[in-house]
Design an enzyme around this catalytic site. Structure first.
Site, short mmCIF file in Angstrom:
data_model
loop_
_atom_site.label_atom_id
_atom_site.label_comp_id
_atom_site.label_asym_id
_atom_site.label_seq_id
_atom_site.Cartn_x
_atom_site.Cartn_y
_atom_site.Cartn_z
N ASP A 121 0.83 -1.21 0.00
CA ASP A 121 0.00 0.00 0.00
C ASP A 121 0.87 1.26 0.00
OD1 ASP A 121 -2.33 1.48 0.12
OD2 ASP A 121 -3.18 0.33 1.77
N ASP A 167 -11.03 1.82 -2.80
CA ASP A 167 -11.53 1.56 -1.44
C ASP A 167 -13.04 1.59 -1.41
OD1 ASP A 167 -9.14 1.15 -0.28
OD2 ASP A 167 -8.96 3.10 0.70
C1 GLA Z 1 -5.79 1.82 2.29
C2 GLA Z 1 -6.21 0.65 1.43
C3 GLA Z 1 -7.25 -0.19 2.14
C4 GLA Z 1 -6.68 -0.67 3.46
C5 GLA Z 1 -6.21 0.51 4.28
C6 GLA Z 1 -5.47 0.07 5.52
O1 GLA Z 1 -6.83 2.72 2.44
O2 GLA Z 1 -6.69 1.09 0.20
O3 GLA Z 1 -7.63 -1.29 1.35
O4 GLA Z 1 -5.62 -1.54 3.21
O5 GLA Z 1 -5.33 1.36 3.55
O6 GLA Z 1 -5.01 1.12 6.27
#
Ligand code: GLA
Length: 729
Positions: free
Chosen positions: A477, A547
């Protein structure tokens, strides 16, 4: 095939689909002639005729009336009398910014060269591709330019990039080096790009190009969800299946500029490359610099044609080879089930339920290393919080592995919070400007990936987890834009190199990890799709698309990204209802139908599902496993629908013997119009059986008259049809 004509003054790059033609004028000036549908043999048709343009620059060429401000330069520069957008700008040590490169030579080779330190499309076998190298030079400025053009033996794709060499005795500064510049004939075009934001990625925007420069860009340090490093110019009536499309896509994960200019005479120039506002590069005598790669895509078959070119290229020549054709595991991700509040008990319990429904990969998302249940702390040391998970990651991995599933773990390797040991020990490893408080993003700072030591630390840290045999998958990420873009390790005269050096540093870490551990599947993520680009897809076989897991919203996001990326590369999860981002209630079946054409996963608390729902999920997973081989390898279509109350997608297997169609009815609409839901890409000579309903139709019939969808009084209802070749055809 690459052929030279007219005493080697013209070059014609072609395959069965496209042609790309260039010309050297007066042995010196490299001009563009043509990019579009294939021509059997180019004999010089359509040579430009120049008109006397008063009040313009004049140049003594053998062709009368040439003004460089009206000349179709293949790789335009600033300072020679062409006032349109330049592809190259250089400052000499003297401060002079003039450059005027002259053509020197061209040659071809089989295969495709690599680009040092950068991801690029590859040809596995030399015979698959051919590359043209053109050399131009300005001896006074001390600059030699190598222009590269690769064509594969099928599809409407040309790969472009440049290498710049300092052949002089003084240092030069590169200010702007675009990856591709393309001259298009004067006519009306539409400009198509993807814009968006966190949880609203990949919206198509289309407008009519007008005089002046129209541009989209990122200066956020990564390719960003705000704009995507992609631009297409379309003939105005282009739709999903017809019309001319000229597209450019940059294989890069940092700041970019994509722009089109309509000049005073109506000619059109399109470019894509590194963003010149956040780029500079010092080139000492003998040194070279290589640009990221630009993918040029021509389709005479509208937007689906463009997408098929991109999908084919990325699936076969960009995604990590070891995963490109391997069925992707159905995963369960812990994020929306646990958020930061992870515990060994929860992991064990969810894993048991996951195993029962056929999940193959259990992904432990954020939270496992945090001192509390927020995003404020502990990022950078990457030590498991044993109060949450006694026995650490090894223990969690053992539980998952014992249940016969793979184990995946979330990292945000580039980020760091101030409470960590790492931050205390190495404050200079963080991007910051002395004297200023660095800007936080999601409570974190960013590591300076331009520094070798920082990269070594990250490689060692990830290596440790992989070596222990704990993890089979990484969710990589990156949750904030770059600010305070300064490296304490770089001399003053090179500070403008940091944005690009950061991206090169990221690629270095990724290539070391993937080189050493090719079996580890990596999913790219950046708050969803904020760094979903072809640069990342060279290292990570799949990307978390957004997300936003609301199935209705996902139809727009997945349609948008499907313009460019094969469905296999897009993570699509079934989440709980009401949806956590939108509160919308959508049936379990629709949530599955919207995800199943892509890279299917589940992201929900299995405990909140009834036993009946878990049974349904188990059946979905079993069905997906039985079809994923041809689905993940098939051809994806977006369909034109009767009105915007519907979204229709399909995948047709490579051998055209199977087809899966999903149609989403957004709202139940009392004013039902009789539209046609026509299929695409079937074999017209073949008969197909509707696997669920038993009826048999001809492929031609399904493509011309389409499907009738029954009356269902339900919002967000998904209709699904699975057609299989009827036995006796
Ligand atoms: C980002 C990602 C999510 C999750 C969060 C965790 O927003 O896109 O899928 O992994 O971080 O903090």
């Amino acid at each position: 095939m690459i052929t030279f004509h007219q005493n080697k003054q013209i070059v014609h790059i072609t395959n069965q689909t496209i042609s790309y033609v260039m010309e050297v004028v007066d042995g010196t000036y490299l001009a563009h002639r043509y990019f579009g549908k294939a021509i059997r043999a180019y004999r010089g048709a359509g040579a430009p005729i120049y008109f006397k343009r008063s009040y313009n620059t004049e140049h003594d060429l053998s062709i009368p009336h040439v003004s460089f401000d009206d000349f179709p330069f293949e790789y335009p520069v600033r300072g020679n009398g062409d006032f349109r957008i330049p592809a190259l700008a250089v400052t000499q040590e003297s401060g002079i910014t003039h450059i005027c490169p002259a053509f020197k030579r061209w040659s071809c080779q089989q295969g495709k060269p690599e680009i040092t330190g950068l991801p690029a499309v590859f040809a596995e076998k030399k015979e698959e591709a051919e590359t043209l190298e053109i050399v131009c030079e300005d001896a006074i400025a001390g600059v030699r330019i190598y222009l590269y053009y690769t064509i594969f033996d099928e599809m409407g794709i040309i790969l472009r990039h440049q290498k710049i060499e300092n052949i002089g005795t003084q240092t030069v500064k590169l200010q702007n080096v675009q990856s591709a510049s393309l001259e298009l004939p004067a006519q009306q075009y539409d400009f198509l790009s993807l814009y968006g934001s966190h949880t609203k990625e990949a919206n198509c925007e289309r407008f009519s190009v007008h005089h002046g420069v129209q541009r989209i860009e990122s200066v956020r340090g990564s390719s960003s969800p705000q704009h995507h490093p992609f631009v297409a110019l379309l003939s105005p009536k282009t739709d999903e299946t017809s019309g001319d499309v000229y597209a450019m896509h940059l294989v890069y994960s940092g700041n970019f500029l994509a722009q089109a200019e309509v000049d005073q005479f109506g000619s059109v120039r399109v470019q894509v490359g590194l963003h010149p506002d956040t780029f500079g590069w010092q080139l000492k005598p003998g040194e070279t610099f290589e640009t990221p790669e630009a993918v040029l895509n021509y389709s005479a078959e509208g937007l689906n044609g463009m997408s098929h070119n991109f999908h084919w290229l990325y699936h076969n020549h960009l995604l990590p080879r070891q995963f490109a054709r391997k069925p992707r595991p159905v995963l369960l991700n812990s994020w929306e089930a646990m958020y930061y509040d992870v515990s060994l008990d929860k992991i064990e319990h969810q894993a048991e339920l996951a195993k029962q429904i056929g999940i193959e990969l259990f992904v432990l998302d954020d939270g496992w290393f945090r001192s509390g249940n927020t995003s404020h702390t502990s990022m950078g040391d990457w030590e498991c919080n044993e109060n949450k998970i006694p026995g650490g990651i090894e223990k969690a991995a053992e539980i998952i592995h014992d249940k016969g599933m793979q184990f995946g773990l979330w990292f945000e390797p580039e980020a760091i919070t101030a409470d960590t040991k790492l931050y205390q020990q190495h404050p200079d490893w963080v991007l910051h400007i002395p004297g200023y408080e660095p800007v936080k993003g999601r409570h974190e700072y960013l590591l300076d990936l331009s520094q070798q030591e920082v990269r070594d630390y990250l490689v060692l840290m990830l290596d440790r987890y992989i070596q222990k045999g704990s993890i089979d998958y990484i969710k990589w990420d990156m949750n904030r834009p770059l600010t305070d873009v300064n490296s304490m390790a770089l001399e003053c005269s090179r500070k403008d190199e940091i944005s690009h050096r950061y991206v090169l540093g990221l690629y270095d870490v990724l290539s070391r990890i993937t080189g050493k551990h090719p079996h580890v599947l990596i999913e790219g993520c950046s708050s969803g799709g904020a760094r979903f680009d072809p640069g990342m897809l060279y290292y990570v076989a799949q990307n978390w698309t957004s997300d936003n897991t609301d199935a209705y919203e996902r139809t727009q996001i997945q349609s948008g990204y499907s313009m460019l990326y094969p469905p296999i590369s897009m993570g699509a999860h079934v989440s709980i209802t009401p949806n956590h981002q939108t509160g919308r209630v959508i049936s379990l079946d629709t949530r599955y139908q919207i995800a199943r054409l892509f890279n299917l996963g589940y992201e929900l608390d299995l405990d909140l599902c009834t036993p009946k729902e878990r049974e349904t999920i188990a059946a979905q997973i079993a069905e997906h496993k039985s079809m994923r081989k041809w689905l993940q390898d098939g051809r994806f279509y977006r369909h034109t629908v009767p009105n915007d109350n519907y979204v229709m997608w399909s995948i047709v297997s490579r051998n055209k013997e199977e087809c899966l169609v999903v149609i989403l009815q957004k709202l139940h609409n009392l004013l039902r119009s009789h539209g046609q839901f026509r299929l695409l890409g079937l074999n017209p000579q073949c008969d197909y059986r509707d696997a669920e309903r038993g009826e048999v139709y001809g492929g031609d019939e399904l493509m011309r008259l389409g499907l009738a969808i029954p009356l269902i009084k339900e919002d967000f209802h998904a209709f699904t049809f699975h057609f299989m070749k009827a036995e006796d055809t």
